[in-house]
Design a protein around this motif. Structure first.
Motif, PDB file in Angstrom:
ATOM      1  N   PHE A 118      19.281  32.974  44.669  1.00  0.00           N
ATOM      2  CA  PHE A 118      17.876  33.242  44.368  1.00  0.00           C
ATOM      3  C   PHE A 118      17.671  34.729  44.070  1.00  0.00           C
ATOM      4  O   PHE A 118      18.496  35.573  44.443  1.00  0.00           O
ATOM      5  CB  PHE A 118      16.966  32.800  45.515  1.00  0.00           C
ATOM      6  N   GLN A 119      16.566  35.004  43.388  1.00  0.00           N
ATOM      7  CA  GLN A 119      16.190  36.373  43.079  1.00  0.00           C
ATOM      8  C   GLN A 119      15.057  36.824  43.989  1.00  0.00           C
ATOM      9  O   GLN A 119      14.101  36.081  44.219  1.00  0.00           O
ATOM     10  CB  GLN A 119      15.722  36.485  41.621  1.00  0.00           C
ATOM     11  N   ARG A 120      15.186  38.037  44.477  1.00  0.00           N
ATOM     12  CA  ARG A 120      14.107  38.682  45.236  1.00  0.00           C
ATOM     13  C   ARG A 120      13.890  40.043  44.582  1.00  0.00           C
ATOM     14  O   ARG A 120      14.673  40.975  44.775  1.00  0.00           O
ATOM     15  CB  ARG A 120      14.475  38.824  46.700  1.00  0.00           C
TER      16      ARG A 120
ATOM     17  N   GLY B 262      16.501  32.491  55.563  1.00  0.00           N
ATOM     18  CA  GLY B 262      16.000  33.795  55.161  1.00  0.00           C
ATOM     19  C   GLY B 262      15.206  33.822  53.867  1.00  0.00           C
ATOM     20  O   GLY B 262      14.869  34.909  53.369  1.00  0.00           O
ATOM     21  N   LEU B 263      14.863  32.654  53.300  1.00  0.00           N
ATOM     22  CA  LEU B 263      14.061  32.643  52.077  1.00  0.00           C
ATOM     23  C   LEU B 263      12.619  33.040  52.389  1.00  0.00           C
ATOM     24  O   LEU B 263      12.120  32.809  53.495  1.00  0.00           O
ATOM     25  CB  LEU B 263      14.088  31.258  51.421  1.00  0.00           C
ATOM     26  N   LYS B 264      11.953  33.616  51.371  1.00  0.00           N
ATOM     27  CA  LYS B 264      10.572  34.079  51.541  1.00  0.00           C
ATOM     28  C   LYS B 264       9.732  33.653  50.340  1.00  0.00           C
ATOM     29  O   LYS B 264      10.258  33.380  49.254  1.00  0.00           O
ATOM     30  CB  LYS B 264      10.534  35.605  51.668  1.00  0.00           C
ATOM     31  N   ALA B 265       8.417  33.592  50.566  1.00  0.00           N
ATOM     32  CA  ALA B 265       7.502  33.317  49.463  1.00  0.00           C
ATOM     33  C   ALA B 265       7.683  34.398  48.399  1.00  0.00           C
ATOM     34  O   ALA B 265       7.812  35.589  48.710  1.00  0.00           O
ATOM     35  CB  ALA B 265       6.062  33.296  49.965  1.00  0.00           C
ATOM     36  N   GLY B 266       7.719  33.998  47.133  1.00  0.00           N
ATOM     37  CA  GLY B 266       7.928  34.924  46.035  1.00  0.00           C
ATOM     38  C   GLY B 266       9.352  34.946  45.522  1.00  0.00           C
ATOM     39  O   GLY B 266       9.610  35.373  44.393  1.00  0.00           O
ATOM     40  N   ASP B 267      10.312  34.470  46.374  1.00  0.00           N
ATOM     41  CA  ASP B 267      11.693  34.359  45.897  1.00  0.00           C
ATOM     42  C   ASP B 267      11.762  33.316  44.784  1.00  0.00           C
ATOM     43  O   ASP B 267      10.976  32.359  44.750  1.00  0.00           O
ATOM     44  CB  ASP B 267      12.621  33.928  47.040  1.00  0.00           C
ATOM     45  N   ARG B 268      12.720  33.504  43.889  1.00  0.00           N
ATOM     46  CA  ARG B 268      12.914  32.550  42.785  1.00  0.00           C
ATOM     47  C   ARG B 268      14.309  31.933  42.906  1.00  0.00           C
ATOM     48  O   ARG B 268      15.307  32.640  42.815  1.00  0.00           O
ATOM     49  CB  ARG B 268      12.762  33.254  41.428  1.00  0.00           C
ATOM     50  N   ILE B 269      14.360  30.623  43.106  1.00  0.00           N
ATOM     51  CA  ILE B 269      15.645  29.932  43.221  1.00  0.00           C
ATOM     52  C   ILE B 269      16.216  29.714  41.829  1.00  0.00           C
ATOM     53  O   ILE B 269      15.551  29.164  40.946  1.00  0.00           O
ATOM     54  CB  ILE B 269      15.479  28.588  43.947  1.00  0.00           C
TER      55      ILE B 269
ATOM     56  N   ALA C 205      12.821  29.027  39.856  1.00  0.00           N
ATOM     57  CA  ALA C 205      11.640  28.372  40.420  1.00  0.00           C
ATOM     58  C   ALA C 205      11.069  29.237  41.536  1.00  0.00           C
ATOM     59  O   ALA C 205      11.744  29.509  42.540  1.00  0.00           O
ATOM     60  CB  ALA C 205      12.010  27.001  40.956  1.00  0.00           C
ATOM     61  N   ARG C 206       9.833  29.677  41.353  1.00  0.00           N
ATOM     62  CA  ARG C 206       9.217  30.601  42.308  1.00  0.00           C
ATOM     63  C   ARG C 206       8.697  29.849  43.535  1.00  0.00           C
ATOM     64  O   ARG C 206       7.943  28.883  43.431  1.00  0.00           O
ATOM     65  CB  ARG C 206       8.062  31.353  41.647  1.00  0.00           C
TER      66      ARG C 206
END
Length: 357
Positions: free
Chosen positions: A256-258, A218-225, A203-204
């Motif tokens: 999550f993926q970055r 530390g999560l950021k916009a564009g990360d995918r959970i 989920a982006r």
């Protein structure tokens, strides 16, 4: 977590600034002015003349109210409930650097603290303190519509109000991570071929709320959970469903993926209303409210305009007897208090606690 991105705060400011114009257009300017002139502000429910008339009920109770300090700053009030230095207050406001300041200005360090997380209540004991506890009212004396008084944030002042609803339970809202999705999906939508070829899934995140649990993790916009604790997630609906099982203060593990990198972070969930104040127009218009506003087995609701720093203070009848403990500034028109039965049950779990006054 996800909600419409309407700018409700801006709308709330517009409503507030145009209230007189709107009322005038419906009621007529003459009617509006007559309403404004009908009762002087000083004579309204919490005007200074009205408060002055009620102050005598509180004068000899000031010594039974203390300030709860965190790193030297007041965060709540406390109510003395025994002559052996027991104080009850709101639990979710304080951390480690805790002190108590009494009506003389003297400061004390707690010798013990017990917490009832289910009702956000804490009992603090101060060894050697010799304070006079408040007398407890009979539960049968508490009725809807009865007059009540409470100390303000500055415990030398009071506010006046009435019990406005019958006792009821307030169910607890889930904790908030503090992320927003541009769209809500219960199932993963089709991913463009160029993203699929890059191995992107999950989920982006479209936006991370400043200061939220997600921001601190530390999560950021564009990360995918892709995972919440032990549950794999593919769509925004999966993430919301997974997080709704946990309460504020609980720690969750997020995978999550970055870009091409897979990361893991722990996040301590926050309170929903504090994380998303713009999600409810009524909250937007309410000014300062308590971080925890829900999750109480039973409450008494009254209409006194008390700030969050006045929580933990006593709710009293006009005989100066304790009828409840203020526990949450809910919104601009309501404050919630725990009834004495809940407080008493928690106090009596301690075998060393003396008989109630």
């Amino acid at each position: 977590m996800w909600y419409s991105t309407i700018n409700s705060r801006a709308f709330g400011r517009w409503i507030a600034s145009h209230a007189a114009i709107l009322l005038g257009s419906f009621c007529g300017e003459d009617s509006l002015k007559a309403a404004e002139d009908y009762l002087d502000r000083s004579e309204r429910v919490n005007g200074w003349k009205t408060r002055k008339a009620f102050e005598s009920f509180y004068d000899d109770k000031r010594a039974s109210v203390v300030e709860i300090l965190e790193a030297g700053h007041q965060i709540a009030l406390g109510t003395v409930v025994s002559s052996m230095g027991h104080i009850v207050t709101k639990a979710s406001e304080f951390g480690e650097a805790l002190e108590v300041r009494d009506h003389t200005g003297k400061r004390f360090v707690p010798s013990s603290i017990r917490v009832d997380a289910s009702n956000d209540l804490a009992v603090i004991q101060i060894d050697g303190a010799e304070w006079q506890p408040l007398s407890w009212a009979s539960p049968s004396k508490v009725d809807m519509g009865m007059w009540v008084i409470s100390p303000h944030e500055d415990e030398t002042q009071i506010r006046v109000g009435v019990i406005s609803t019958l006792p009821r339970e307030v169910t607890r809202k889930p904790g908030a991570l503090g992320i927003k999705f541009s769209r809500f999906f219960r199932r993963q939508p089709s991913i463009p071929e160029d993203e699929t070829s890059q191995g992107l899934r999950g989920a982006r995140i479209d936006e991370v709320v400043d200061g939220s649990a997600a921001d601190q993790a530390g999560l950021k916009a564009g990360d995918r959970i892709t995972r919440v604790n032990d549950r794999d997630v593919e769509a925004s609906g999966d993430v919301i469903e997974a997080i709704q099982k946990y309460e504020a203060g609980e720690v969750i593990t997020l995978t999550f993926q970055r870009g091409e990198e897979s990361l893991v972070a722990k996040a301590t969930l926050g309170f929903f209303d504090a994380t998303f104040p713009d999600a409810d127009l009524n909250i937007t218009l309410s000014g300062d409210i308590s971080k925890r506003r829900t999750g109480f087995q039973e409450i008494l609701q009254h209409d006194m305009p008390l700030p969050p720093k006045a929580m933990g203070g006593p709710l009293m009848n006009l005989q100066g007897e304790l009828v409840g403990i203020n526990i949450s500034r809910f919104d601009r028109v309501a404050t919630l208090a725990l009834p004495l039965k809940l407080v008493q049950d928690f106090l009596e779990m301690d075998p060393d606690f003396p008989s109630l006054p």
